[in-house]
Design a protein around this motif. Structure first.
Motif, mmCIF file in Angstrom:
data_model
loop_
_atom_site.group_PDB
_atom_site.id
_atom_site.type_symbol
_atom_site.label_atom_id
_atom_site.label_comp_id
_atom_site.label_asym_id
_atom_site.label_seq_id
_atom_site.Cartn_x
_atom_site.Cartn_y
_atom_site.Cartn_z
ATOM 1 N N VAL A 1 0.845 -1.197 0.000
ATOM 2 C CA VAL A 1 0.000 0.000 0.000
ATOM 3 C C VAL A 1 0.879 1.245 0.000
ATOM 4 N N GLU A 2 1.935 1.211 0.795
ATOM 5 C CA GLU A 2 2.858 2.349 0.832
ATOM 6 C C GLU A 2 3.595 2.514 -0.496
ATOM 7 N N GLN A 3 3.923 1.391 -1.158
ATOM 8 C CA GLN A 3 4.532 1.467 -2.489
ATOM 9 C C GLN A 3 3.607 2.204 -3.447
ATOM 10 N N MET A 4 2.302 1.884 -3.355
ATOM 11 C CA MET A 4 1.336 2.529 -4.243
ATOM 12 C C MET A 4 1.199 4.003 -3.914
ATOM 13 N N ARG A 5 1.191 4.339 -2.642
ATOM 14 C CA ARG A 5 1.119 5.750 -2.262
ATOM 15 C C ARG A 5 2.300 6.535 -2.826
ATOM 16 N N THR A 6 3.461 5.930 -2.777
ATOM 17 C CA THR A 6 4.654 6.579 -3.331
ATOM 18 C C THR A 6 4.521 6.751 -4.831
ATOM 19 N N ALA A 7 4.048 5.707 -5.505
ATOM 20 C CA ALA A 7 3.879 5.759 -6.961
ATOM 21 C C ALA A 7 2.848 6.811 -7.359
ATOM 22 N N LEU A 8 1.821 6.983 -6.540
ATOM 23 C CA LEU A 8 0.761 7.943 -6.862
ATOM 24 C C LEU A 8 1.235 9.388 -6.820
ATOM 25 N N LYS A 9 2.368 9.643 -6.195
ATOM 26 C CA LYS A 9 2.909 10.998 -6.163
ATOM 27 C C LYS A 9 3.288 11.486 -7.557
ATOM 28 N N LYS A 10 3.491 10.545 -8.486
ATOM 29 C CA LYS A 10 3.844 10.902 -9.864
ATOM 30 C C LYS A 10 2.621 10.965 -10.777
ATOM 31 N N ALA A 11 1.448 10.706 -10.218
ATOM 32 C CA ALA A 11 0.231 10.686 -11.036
ATOM 33 C C ALA A 11 -0.167 12.093 -11.472
ATOM 34 N N LYS A 12 -0.853 12.155 -12.618
ATOM 35 C CA LYS A 12 -1.319 13.434 -13.158
ATOM 36 C C LYS A 12 -2.532 13.960 -12.397
ATOM 37 N N VAL A 13 -3.241 13.060 -11.735
ATOM 38 C CA VAL A 13 -4.445 13.430 -11.002
ATOM 39 C C VAL A 13 -4.304 12.969 -9.545
ATOM 40 N N PRO A 14 -4.926 13.683 -8.610
ATOM 41 C CA PRO A 14 -4.786 13.317 -7.191
ATOM 42 C C PRO A 14 -5.665 12.135 -6.798
ATOM 43 N N SER A 15 -5.051 11.057 -6.373
ATOM 44 C CA SER A 15 -5.772 9.916 -5.848
ATOM 45 C C SER A 15 -5.504 9.807 -4.352
ATOM 46 N N GLU A 16 -6.204 8.884 -3.705
ATOM 47 C CA GLU A 16 -6.123 8.789 -2.247
ATOM 48 C C GLU A 16 -6.299 7.339 -1.811
ATOM 49 N N ILE A 17 -5.611 6.945 -0.767
ATOM 50 C CA ILE A 17 -5.789 5.612 -0.191
ATOM 51 C C ILE A 17 -6.135 5.757 1.282
ATOM 52 N N VAL A 18 -7.199 5.077 1.691
ATOM 53 C CA VAL A 18 -7.621 5.039 3.087
ATOM 54 C C VAL A 18 -7.410 3.616 3.603
ATOM 55 N N VAL A 19 -6.746 3.493 4.737
ATOM 56 C CA VAL A 19 -6.521 2.186 5.365
ATOM 57 C C VAL A 19 -7.296 2.127 6.681
ATOM 58 N N TYR A 20 -8.095 1.082 6.818
ATOM 59 C CA TYR A 20 -8.805 0.829 8.077
ATOM 60 C C TYR A 20 -7.949 -0.127 8.896
ATOM 61 N N PRO A 21 -7.298 0.366 9.948
ATOM 62 C CA PRO A 21 -6.239 -0.390 10.642
ATOM 63 C C PRO A 21 -6.643 -1.774 11.141
ATOM 64 N N ASP A 22 -7.885 -1.929 11.595
ATOM 65 C CA ASP A 22 -8.289 -3.183 12.214
ATOM 66 C C ASP A 22 -9.084 -4.102 11.291
ATOM 67 N N SER A 23 -9.197 -3.728 10.023
ATOM 68 C CA SER A 23 -10.000 -4.528 9.097
ATOM 69 C C SER A 23 -9.148 -5.490 8.278
ATOM 70 N N PRO A 24 -9.699 -6.680 7.990
ATOM 71 C CA PRO A 24 -9.015 -7.641 7.125
ATOM 72 C C PRO A 24 -9.403 -7.408 5.671
ATOM 73 N N HIS A 25 -8.980 -8.308 4.816
ATOM 74 C CA HIS A 25 -9.423 -8.301 3.425
ATOM 75 C C HIS A 25 -10.936 -8.522 3.389
ATOM 76 N N ALA A 26 -11.594 -7.953 2.391
ATOM 77 C CA ALA A 26 -13.032 -8.155 2.168
ATOM 78 C C ALA A 26 -13.881 -7.672 3.346
ATOM 79 N N PHE A 27 -13.484 -6.556 3.948
ATOM 80 C CA PHE A 27 -14.232 -6.065 5.102
ATOM 81 C C PHE A 27 -15.601 -5.503 4.714
#
Length: 291
Positions: free
Chosen positions: A235-261
């Motif tokens: 997820v952090e790799q993607m956040r870093t990669a998104l810094k080069k994007a032409k448009v602003p994207s965002e990632i929200v992480v729910y700390p206590d949730s598993p996959h398919a929450f």
């Protein structure tokens, strides 16, 4: 009343409750939930079709058609369009319900069957049986089928594709990122716990982290901090990669949730985070012109 009689009565009611739960789970499974995820959870949401036009559709793709599910308000239109991309388990009842939830919000929601050419996963009872079929699905085919679903919505006269969004879950979450780099029409995307990195294959040559700089439209990523299949480092790799994007994207992480929450029919469901993420998704679409 003796203690033995009380115990017998309690046992009878206990068996009745177990039978009731089994019957509910069986009826839900029969309604089209993923056979590979059993039993069906007690928190399963069921959205009715009151005020909606909802059901199966055939989507033209070249000289053939693929099946899909579409839901929209029964009156009015044209409506903003949301492409709903399935979990790895296909377009089962939960995905159809998500379409109905969007329709209740005033959207034309459509979920094409992405594996139609490679095989029917709806009858399979094991994820190990499903994965080989999914591995055969080329990303290029998926992009084309989603384009065809957009065209279908436009030609129906009920879909306003100038207000086009996409959302997807698990397998479909990855597809959201890819489609945001593919489509020039798309206004916004919401990706639910989609894989972000991976080794290239012939059918999946690139992953979201590889195309982050090429996004044509903003994407909201919704992820679980305890997702064992999508480590936070990716997820952090993607956040870093998104810094080069032409448009602003965002990632929200729910700390206590598993996959398919968000999958309310599965044991992974986390109600509070699912409801919060759903509101964030709706707000994201409205903020970016899909409303």
């Amino acid at each position: 009343m003796s203690r033995d009689v009380q115990t017998d009565i309690a046992n009878v009611f206990s068996r009745m409750e177990l039978n009731r739960r089994h019957m509910v789970a069986s009826s839900l499974a029969a309604a089209g939930f993923a056979l590979a995820v059993q039993p069906i959870g007690a928190a399963t949401v069921s959205t009715d079709t009151s005020g909606l036009d909802a059901g199966a559709v055939k989507i033209p793709v070249g000289d053939q058609t693929i099946p899909g599910y579409r839901a929209m308000p029964a009156k009015g239109g044209p409506f903003p369009v949301i492409l709903v991309v399935q979990e790895i388990f296909g377009v089962h009842e939960h995905i159809k319900d998500v379409c109905r939830r969007f329709a209740k919000q005033g959207y034309f929601a459509i979920a094409p069957e992405m594996y139609y050419r490679q095989g029917d996963v709806s009858k399979l009872k094991s994820i190990d049986e499903i994965r080989p079929i999914v591995a055969k699905v080329p990303d290029e085919q998926v992009m084309g089928d989603l384009d065809a679903a957009v065209e279908f919505a436009q030609k129906s006269g009920k879909g306003d594709v100038a207000k086009l969004g996409i959302t997807g879950f698990c397998w479909g979450g990855r597809i959201v990122w890819l489609y945001a780099a593919h489509s020039k029409q798309l206004k916004a995307g919401v990706a639910w716990y989609g894989r972000l990195v991976g080794d290239p294959t012939e059918n999946q040559p690139k992953h979201p982290v590889n195309i982050a700089a090429d996004l044509n439209t903003p994407v909201l990523g919704l992820y679980g901090g305890k997702d064992q299949g999508i480590p936070l480092e990716t997820v952090e790799q993607m956040r870093t990669a998104l810094k080069k994007a032409k448009v602003p994207s965002e990632i929200v992480v729910y700390p206590d949730s598993p996959h398919a929450f968000f999958a309310d029919y599965r044991p992974s469901y986390v109600e509070a985070d699912a409801k919060d993420a759903w509101q964030k998704a709706l707000a994201w679409f409205k903020k970016n012109g899909v409303a």
